[in-house]
Design an enzyme around this catalytic site. Structure first.
Site, mmCIF file in Angstrom:
data_model
loop_
_atom_site.group_PDB
_atom_site.id
_atom_site.type_symbol
_atom_site.label_atom_id
_atom_site.label_comp_id
_atom_site.label_asym_id
_atom_site.label_seq_id
_atom_site.Cartn_x
_atom_site.Cartn_y
_atom_site.Cartn_z
ATOM 1 N N LYS A 175 0.841 -1.207 0.000
ATOM 2 C CA LYS A 175 0.000 0.000 0.000
ATOM 3 C C LYS A 175 0.871 1.251 0.000
ATOM 4 O O LYS A 175 1.451 1.631 1.013
ATOM 5 C CB LYS A 175 -0.939 0.046 1.217
ATOM 6 N N GLY A 228 6.466 5.050 8.312
ATOM 7 C CA GLY A 228 5.655 6.256 8.331
ATOM 8 C C GLY A 228 5.799 6.956 9.668
ATOM 9 O O GLY A 228 6.797 6.783 10.374
ATOM 10 N N THR A 230 5.355 8.165 13.547
ATOM 11 C CA THR A 230 5.313 7.442 14.819
ATOM 12 C C THR A 230 3.870 7.244 15.292
ATOM 13 O O THR A 230 3.511 6.158 15.762
ATOM 14 C CB THR A 230 6.152 8.188 15.871
ATOM 15 N N ALA A 231 3.029 8.263 15.123
ATOM 16 C CA ALA A 231 1.636 8.136 15.594
ATOM 17 C C ALA A 231 0.907 7.034 14.825
ATOM 18 O O ALA A 231 0.170 6.232 15.421
ATOM 19 C CB ALA A 231 0.920 9.465 15.432
ATOM 20 N N THR A 232 1.126 6.966 13.520
ATOM 21 C CA THR A 232 0.465 5.917 12.734
ATOM 22 C C THR A 232 1.008 4.548 13.153
ATOM 23 O O THR A 232 0.255 3.574 13.268
ATOM 24 C CB THR A 232 0.701 6.134 11.213
ATOM 25 N N GLU A 250 9.237 1.356 10.912
ATOM 26 C CA GLU A 250 10.287 2.360 10.675
ATOM 27 C C GLU A 250 9.598 3.708 10.773
ATOM 28 O O GLU A 250 8.782 4.045 9.924
ATOM 29 C CB GLU A 250 10.894 2.184 9.278
ATOM 30 N N CYS A 284 13.304 10.950 7.045
ATOM 31 C CA CYS A 284 13.273 10.483 8.441
ATOM 32 C C CYS A 284 14.647 10.607 9.084
ATOM 33 O O CYS A 284 14.766 10.697 10.297
ATOM 34 C CB CYS A 284 12.800 9.040 8.493
ATOM 35 N N GLU A 381 9.446 16.316 15.114
ATOM 36 C CA GLU A 381 9.810 16.081 13.715
ATOM 37 C C GLU A 381 8.993 17.022 12.843
ATOM 38 O O GLU A 381 7.766 16.967 12.844
ATOM 39 C CB GLU A 381 9.515 14.636 13.327
#
Ligand code: NAP
Length: 478
Positions: A175, A228, A230-232, A250, A284, A381
Site C-alpha cells: 500500500k 511512516g 510514529t503516531a500511525t 520504521e 526520516c 519532527e
C-alpha cells in the site's frame, strides 16, 4: 513506460475501484496532472484472499530459493531498463530532484538484487541439544504481508519491504501513500513480466484513512511492515495486538548532527545542508538538530548558512536542482507554522523560510538558532526544510542534547578523536550512526530506529528475519 493508472490485483491492472480516485498534484505547479483509482475495503478483501490463496498453494512460498532469486533478478533488470521513466515519474509525483530520483530507482533495483542473492545464504542452524538426537531450525515465510509505505521515498521504501518479503516466500499487499502511488503501482506489471506468479504481489493505492485500519486488522494478514509517522505506527501496533500479528515499524526521527571542535569543521558545515535539507527536509534521517561545540559555534554557523544559501532550489526535472518543492501545500504550511512558533519562542531564523515568487510548494531552507533544546521546534519532527542549531560545552552536554528527544533513528558525529568516536558510538541513542559523514543507508547493513523511531531492522540480512518465523525441529536418534 506508461504512467500507471490502475491498481494491481490478481496479476492484472484494475482500472477502477470502490474507493473512488486519487488525484495527483504536481508539487512544482500545484496542478492536478494524473489520477489513479483508490482501493476500498472490497479490494482489500480481494487482495487478501488472493494473497492468502497463493501463499497456501505454494506457487511462490514453496518455490526454491533459486527460482525466487531468478524472478527477483529479472525484476531488478526491468527496473534498471525502465529507470529513467520511473525516475521522471517519481520526480514529478513527489517533487524531488531528478538526480535523487534516479539514485532511488537504481537503489530499489539493487535491493531486489541484494535479496535475490542473499536468500540462498539465509537459513536456520543446527543446535547441539543435550540428550542426543538432532535439532535444527528452519526459517519459514510468515504468510500475507501488508507493506505500508510513506510518500517521501516511495520507490526505495516499496523495494526495501517487497524485496526481502518476496525473497523469503511471502505474499505481499503493497500500500503506497495516497500522494505518491506511481512507482509502487509500476512494480506490478514489471513483476509479472519478470515471472512473479499472479496473486503473489497485490498493489493497492488507497487512502490510509479509509483502508488502513481495515488492512491492518484483516484476519488473513499475518504481518505488517510499516514505514511512516510514529503516531500511525503506534496505532498499527495497537490494532495488530488483538491477533498477535507480526509488526515491524520504521518511524519518525529528529536526528542529531554533533560537531566537536576537534573535527574538520569546514567539511562538517559544507555537508550539513544536504544532511537536513536533502529531499526538502522530508527525510526520516534528516539531521535537523545540529549540535555544535561552543568554541566553534559561530565559525560553523556562518559556514553552514553560506552552504545552505548556495543550494540550488528549483524544478524537480532540472538537472541542476538540489532541493525541490515540498510534497504538498499542507507539508509547507506545517514548516511555516513551526517557523512562526520558533520566532514566538525567541528563536532567530538565521536564513530561509521564504516562499519563491512562483507556483509550487517551495520554501527556502531555514536555519534557526537561539532556541532551548526542549522547545517544540527543537523536539518535534517537522519533516520540512527547518534545522535548529544548539551549542554545547562538554561531551556530556553533547550526549544529553543528542539523546534528549523521543526519537533515535540516525545521527552523525564529527570528531578526529578516535577514543571519543568509539565512546560516543555506544552512548548516542541512534539506530544508525555515521562518524565524519552523514550517510545513514547502506543496503548491506541494518537500518532502523531506537526508542520511538521504530522496531525491527530493514536492509541487510537482518531484514530477512522480519519476514520469517523460526521453527525448531527435533529428530530423535536411537
Ligand atoms: P504516515 O502518514 O504515517 O503514512 C504512511 C503510510 O501509512 C501511508 O501509506 C498512509 O496512507 C498509511 N496510513 C495512514 N493511516 C493509516 C492507518 N490507520 N493504518 C495503516 N496505514 C495508514 O506517514 P507519511 O506522512 O506518509 O510519511 C512521513 C513519515 O514517515 C515521517 O514521520 C517519517 O519520519 C517517516 N519515515 C520513516 C522512515 C524510516 O525508515 N524510519 C523512512 C521514511 C519515512 P495515506 O498516504 O493514504 O495516508
Amino acid at each position: 513506460m506508461q504512467i500507471p493508472d490502475a491498481l494491481w490485483l490478481a496479476g492484472q491492472a484494475r482500472s477502477s475501484a470502490s474507493g473512488g480516485w486519487l488525484e495527483l498534484i504536481d508539487p512544482s505547479t500545484e496542478e492536478v496532472w494524473h489520477r489513479v483509482p483508490a482501493a476500498g475495503t472490497a479490494e482489500v478483501d480481494e487482495a487478501a484472499a488472493l494473497a492468502d490463496e497463493t501463499f497456501r498453494n505454494g506457487v511462490w512460498s514453496a518455490a526454491s530459493p533459486y527460482q525466487r532469486a531468478t524472478v527477483l533478478f529479472r525484476l531488478a533488470a526491468l527496473l534498471r531498463e525502465h529507470s529513467e521513466d520511473l525516475a521522471r515519474m517519481e520526480a514529478r509525483n513527489v517533487g524531488k530532484p531528478i538526480a535523487d530520483a534516479r539514485d532511488e530507482v537504481l537503489g530499489a533495483a539493487k535491493a531486489f538484487e541484494y535479496y535475490a542473492g542473499g536468500i540462498s545464504r539465509f537459513g536456520g542452524e543446527t543446535i547441539p541439544v543435550s540428550g542426543g538426537g538432532f535439532d535444527f531450525t528452519l526459517r519459514v515465510p510468515i504468510g500475507v504481508v501488508a507493506a505500508i509505505v510513506p510518500w517521501n521515498f516511495p520507490c526505495p521504501m516499496a523495494a526495501w519491504k517487497c524485496a526481502p518479503a518476496l525473497a523469503t516466500g511471502n505474499s505481499v499487499i503493497l500500500k503506497p501513500a495516497s500522494l505518491t502511488p506511481l512507482t509502487a503501482l509500476a512494480l506490478g506489471p514489471l513483476a509479472e513480466e519478470a515471472g512473479l506468479p499472479a496473486g503473489v504481489l497485490q498493489i493497492l493505492a488507497g487512502r490510509g484513512s479509509a483502508i488502513g485500519d481495515y488492512l491492518v486488522q484483516h484476519p488473513l494478514v499475518r504481518k505488517i511492515a510499516f514505514t511512516g509517522e510514529t503516531a500511525t505506527g503506534a496505532r498499527i501496533l495497537s490494532l495488530a495486538a488483538a491477533d498477535i500479528k507480526r509488526v515491524s515499524l520504521e518511524l519518525g526521527g529528529k536526528s542529531p548532527n554533533v560537531i566537536f571542535a576537534d573535527a574538520d569543521v569546514e567539511t562538517a558545515a559544507a555537508r550539513a545542508p544536504l544532511a537536513v535539507f536533502g529531499n526538502t527536509g522530508q527525510d526520516c534521517c534528516a539531521r535537523s538538530r545540529v549540535i555544535v561545540e561552543a568554541s566553534v559555534y559561530d565559525r560553523f554557523l556562518d559556514a553552514f548558512v553560506a552552504a545552505t544559501e548556495a543550494l540550488v532550489l528549483g524544478e524537480p526535472l532540472d538537472e541542476a536542482t538540489q532541493v525541490g518543492p515540498l510534497v504538498s501545500a499542507g507539508q509547507r504550511a506545517t514548516s511555516e507554522d513551526y517557523l512562526a512558533l520558533a520566532r514566538s519562542e525567541c528563536g532567530r531564523v538565521v536564513c530561509g523560510g521564504e516562499r519563491l515568487r512562483r507556483k509550487g510548494w517551495f520554501l527556502t531552507p531555514a536555519i534557526v538558532d537561539g532556541l532551548p533544546s526542549d522547545s517544540r521546534v527543537a523536539q518535534e519532527e517537522i519533516f520540512g526544510p527547518v534545522a535548529c542549531v544548539l551549542p554545547f560545552g562538554t561531551e556530556d552536554e553533547a550526549v544529553a542534547l543528542a539523546n534528549g528527544v523521543r526519537y533515535g533513528l540516525s545521527g552523525s558525529l564529527w570528531t578526529r578523536d578516535l577514543d571519543r568516536a568509539l565512546r560516543l558510538s555506544r552512548r548516542l541513542e541512534c539506530g544508525v550512526l555515521s562518524v565524519n559523514t552523514n550517510s545513514s543507508v547502506h543496503l548491506e547493513a541494518p537500518f532502523g530506529g531506537l526508542k520511538q523511531s521504530g522496531m525491527g531492522r530493514d536492509l541487510g540480512m537482518e531484514a530477512l528475519r522480519l519476514y520469517t518465523e523460526v521453527r525448531n525441529i527435533y529428530v530423535a536418534s536411537a
